[in-house]
Write an enzyme that holds these catalytic residues in place. Structure first.
Site, mmCIF file in Angstrom:
data_model
loop_
_atom_site.group_PDB
_atom_site.id
_atom_site.type_symbol
_atom_site.label_atom_id
_atom_site.label_comp_id
_atom_site.label_asym_id
_atom_site.label_seq_id
_atom_site.Cartn_x
_atom_site.Cartn_y
_atom_site.Cartn_z
ATOM 1 N N GLU A 3 -3.584 12.423 -9.995
ATOM 2 C CA GLU A 3 -4.621 12.424 -9.036
ATOM 3 C C GLU A 3 -4.993 14.044 -8.973
ATOM 4 O OE1 GLU A 3 -3.824 11.226 -5.084
ATOM 5 O OE2 GLU A 3 -3.563 9.199 -5.695
ATOM 6 N N ASP A 45 -6.271 15.907 5.591
ATOM 7 C CA ASP A 45 -4.933 16.485 4.820
ATOM 8 C C ASP A 45 -4.284 17.337 5.745
ATOM 9 O OD1 ASP A 45 -4.794 15.812 1.998
ATOM 10 O OD2 ASP A 45 -7.017 16.494 2.080
ATOM 11 N N TYR A 98 -4.321 1.884 -3.040
ATOM 12 C CA TYR A 98 -3.839 2.976 -2.393
ATOM 13 C C TYR A 98 -3.628 2.764 -1.103
ATOM 14 C CZ TYR A 98 -2.365 8.020 -1.886
ATOM 15 O OH TYR A 98 -1.698 9.289 -1.775
#
Lengths: 274, 405
Positions: A49, A60, A175
């Site tokens: 990734e 994040d 995911y």
């Protein structure tokens, strides 16, 4: 068969979980980032990734925020991310590369042109964190035309009612975000992850990669018992940080350190079911 | 972009939260179920008369509504043109329009059973208003504020702490409002079970832009009725400053379908649009996606967000609410701008002539009102939203004027 499908089929044949390594493109600078990228497959990364840096990475945690800002400060651009993939592909035709990031830089590049250029560079799929199923209809015709997988995220808050919407149009792999939180912050709980994967496995034939809270070899090993792949990102990006001084100066050894960490984590994931 | 004129400008957003190209729900999957929940809860509250009754009661007795409509006679004389009226939202409890929205959202949070409040703040006005309603209802409250803004707005930081809120400094990115919003979103993703995020402006993922607009529309509703009672007609122009655009949306919305009322949104031009150091996303930006919605953004060629600049921390944001972006494309609202210097001059003029110290944010609106007044005859009426008072800004202004306090 796509590179992603092929890779997961191979892993299944070997009855082992895969290891997905996340690094940020251009972090801490273009050449160091390429050094790390090209070493990842040999270190045990089954899928890569590659983060596309963004000024405002709202999903994040601190490690990847810093990585993005380092890359941008070093002059990184979307075109340079695609260049990195192109250079990587010159020597590796089999390791899947998924680009992960936020929608604005893609939208700014132009969705159609971006998907086309990404495919030509050798990209296999996209994870666009802030483009949920409700909004990705404008990108999907282009990913489809270019043969790029759209990798969707499922989270602890994605309930049974919502899951079909997440899976509709998903391809490549699913995911599973193992924590309610931003990347690299909370600790993963392998028992609740195993529990959460059951309904997912029943609902889709796609392989399932688990990430967001995997920090250690034991985390990777625990997740690899039940998931098709374990994803590690923040820990790798944090490893790069150790080589960047407060003045932004890079001391030597970052690629070796990151790749050595990848080797340990990948070995844990690969060996989990033995 | 050529678009047909709609029958009404008040029908948006559509079911997916879009105002034309703008708006939407660009959030991480973790938050999607939460904003869908919020949308359901808000729709239910809107349909429940007891919710509006409770809100109205608090607006009257706690916030101090309706706020007066004031004829600014001396500025009218000074400008030498149309009659200038101020909608006095700076007289609200906590000193700005922000509390209209916070009161609505905290009542919604209570209905949803949420027990923890978070918010972002730039100038600190939204932070103070959020801390205030959180104190009133006894809910713990965390306010995210950029480190640079904390320095610029220390009186408001102290106010929030007095009110029992925890002010968390944000040191990431440009250390201003946009980074505070990133950090609040990160907090929300990490505390999905119990937390309600009170967004302070008409931006963010759907339903926030519509919800905040609805709660702020009390400004325009009151002003419209007050103007009719006072002058027997509607104003010819309505003016409001714009950062994210909540006070402007609140003022404009009830006038959107009055074609004879010209609407002016005043963006912050900082050192001047041509210098690149400004916060005018419509004048100097292009469409993009940030903080959950598509709208005009200040960004570079590669889609990276550029830091905004304004003397006013409350306007210092590289985006604008998506409904404004749509009204801009539809040409229903005229988006104009005023520089730091123009705002500073208007700040002082308004203080000396009207005995009203405006916040630096509406000082931008005063500055544009002055320009507009010079182009309009005396028999016209301009309505301007005085959305906040300037007590919080006296240190920043003193510094700019070279005065040591």
């Amino acid at each position: 068969m796509s590179r992603i499908a092929q890779r997961f089929a191979d892993l299944k044949k070997q009855n082992r979980a895969g290891f997905v390594a996340f690094i940020t493109a251009g972090d801490p600078n273009l050449e160091t980032s390429f050094e790390i990228l090209k070493g990842l497959p040999a270190a045990g990364a089954d899928v890569i990734e590659l983060g596309m840096p963004f000024t405002d990475p709202m999903a994040d945690g601190p490690a990847i925020q810093l990585g993005s800002l380092r890359a941008l400060k070093a002059g990184h651009t979307m075109a340079k991310t695609l260049d990195l993939v192109r250079r990587f592909r010159a020597n590796d035709r089999t390791t899947p590369i998924v680009l992960m990031g936020y929608y604005n830089p893609i939208y700014s590049y132009g969705g159609e042109k971006f998907c086309k250029d990404a495919h030509e560079a050798g990209v296999d799929g996209l994870i666009v964190v802030d483009l949920p199923p409700e909004e990705d209809h404008e990108l999907r015709p282009y990913t489809k035309a270019a043969g790029l997988d759209i990798i969707r995220l499922s989270t602890p808050t994605t309930d049974a009612k919502r899951l079909p919407a997440v899976l509709d149009g998903a391809s490549g792999f699913l995911y599973y975000v193992s924590i309610t939180g931003v990347t690299g912050t909370k600790d993963i709980d392998p028992i609740s992850v195993a529990k959460a994967l059951k309904p997912l496995k029943a609902a889709t034939h796609l392989p399932i990669a688990v990430g967001f809270g995997i920090k250690s070899e034991s985390d990777a090993k625990a997740v690899a018992q039940t998931a098709d792949a374990a994803v590690v990102g923040s820990a790798l990006v944090a490893e790069i940080s150790r080589f960047v001084g407060p003045d932004g100066k890079l001391s030597p050894g970052a690629p070796e350190a990151v790749l050595s960490l990848v080797r340990r984590l990948a070995a844990s994931a690969h060996g989990a079911r033995i | 972009m050529s678009q047909m004129k709609p029958n009404s400008y008040k029908t948006g957003p559509d079911a997916q939260g879009h105002f034309g190209l703008y708006g939407g729900r660009y959030v991480a999957e973790t938050l999607m179920p939460l904003i869908l929940d919020l949308e359901r809860a808000y729709n239910a509250a809107k349909a429940d008369p007891s919710f509006q009754a409770e809100l109205d009661d608090f607006l009257e007795h706690y916030v101090g509504r309706p706020s007066p409509l004031y004829f600014a006679e001396r500025l009218t004389e000074n400008f030498g043109g149309p009659k200038i009226y101020f909608k006095r939202d700076e007289l609200n409890h906590t000193g700005a329009h922000k509390i209209n929205n916070c009161m609505g959202q905290i009542l919604l949070a209570r209905r949803m059973g949420k027990t923890r409040i978070i918010a972002e703040t730039g100038a600190g006005q939204h932070g103070v208003a959020t801390a205030t309603v959180a104190a009133r209802f006894g809910l713990p409250c965390v306010i995210y504020m950029g480190e640079d803004d904390i320095k610029r707005q220390s009186p408001n930081v102290f106010r929030m702490r007095l009110l029992g809120a925890e002010v968390r400094p944000v040191s990431s990115g440009s250390r201003t409002l946009k980074d505070a919003m990133n950090e609040a979103l990160r907090d929300w993703v990490s505390n999905v079970e119990n937390t309600f995020y009170i967004i302070g402006t008409v931006a963010g993922p759907h339903p926030y832009p519509a919800l905040v607009r609805d709660f702020q529309s009390v400004i325009g509703k009151e002003a419209r009725a007050q103007m009719l009672a006072r002058e027997g007609r509607l104003p010819d122009a309505a003016v409001a400053c714009i950062g994210g655009g909540s006070n402007a949306m609140g003022l404009f919305y009830p006038f959107l379908d009055d074609p004879d009322v010209a609407l002016y949104g005043v963006e912050a031009a900082g050192h001047g649009i041509e210098t690149g150091q400004h916060a005018a996303s419509l004048a100097g930006g292009r469409p993009g996606v940030l903080h959950g919605n598509r709208t005009y953004l200040l960004q570079d060629d590669d889609g990276q967000i550029i830091e905004a600049h304004s003397i006013s921390a409350g306007l210092d944001y590289p985006g604008i609410g998506p409904e404004h972006a749509w009204l801009h494309d539809m040409k229903r609202v005229n988006y104009v701008h005023a520089t730091d210097m123009e705002a500073l001059d208007a700040f002082q003029l308004c203080a000396k002539q009207e005995g009203i110290i405006p916040a630096l944010e509406p000082a931008h609106a005063v500055a544009f009102t002055q320009k507009l007044a010079k182009q309009m005859p005396k028999d016209k009426i301009i309505l301007m939203n005085m959305c906040g008072r300037g007590d919080k800004d006296i240190f920043a202004v003193a510094e700019r004027l070279g005065v040591k306090l």
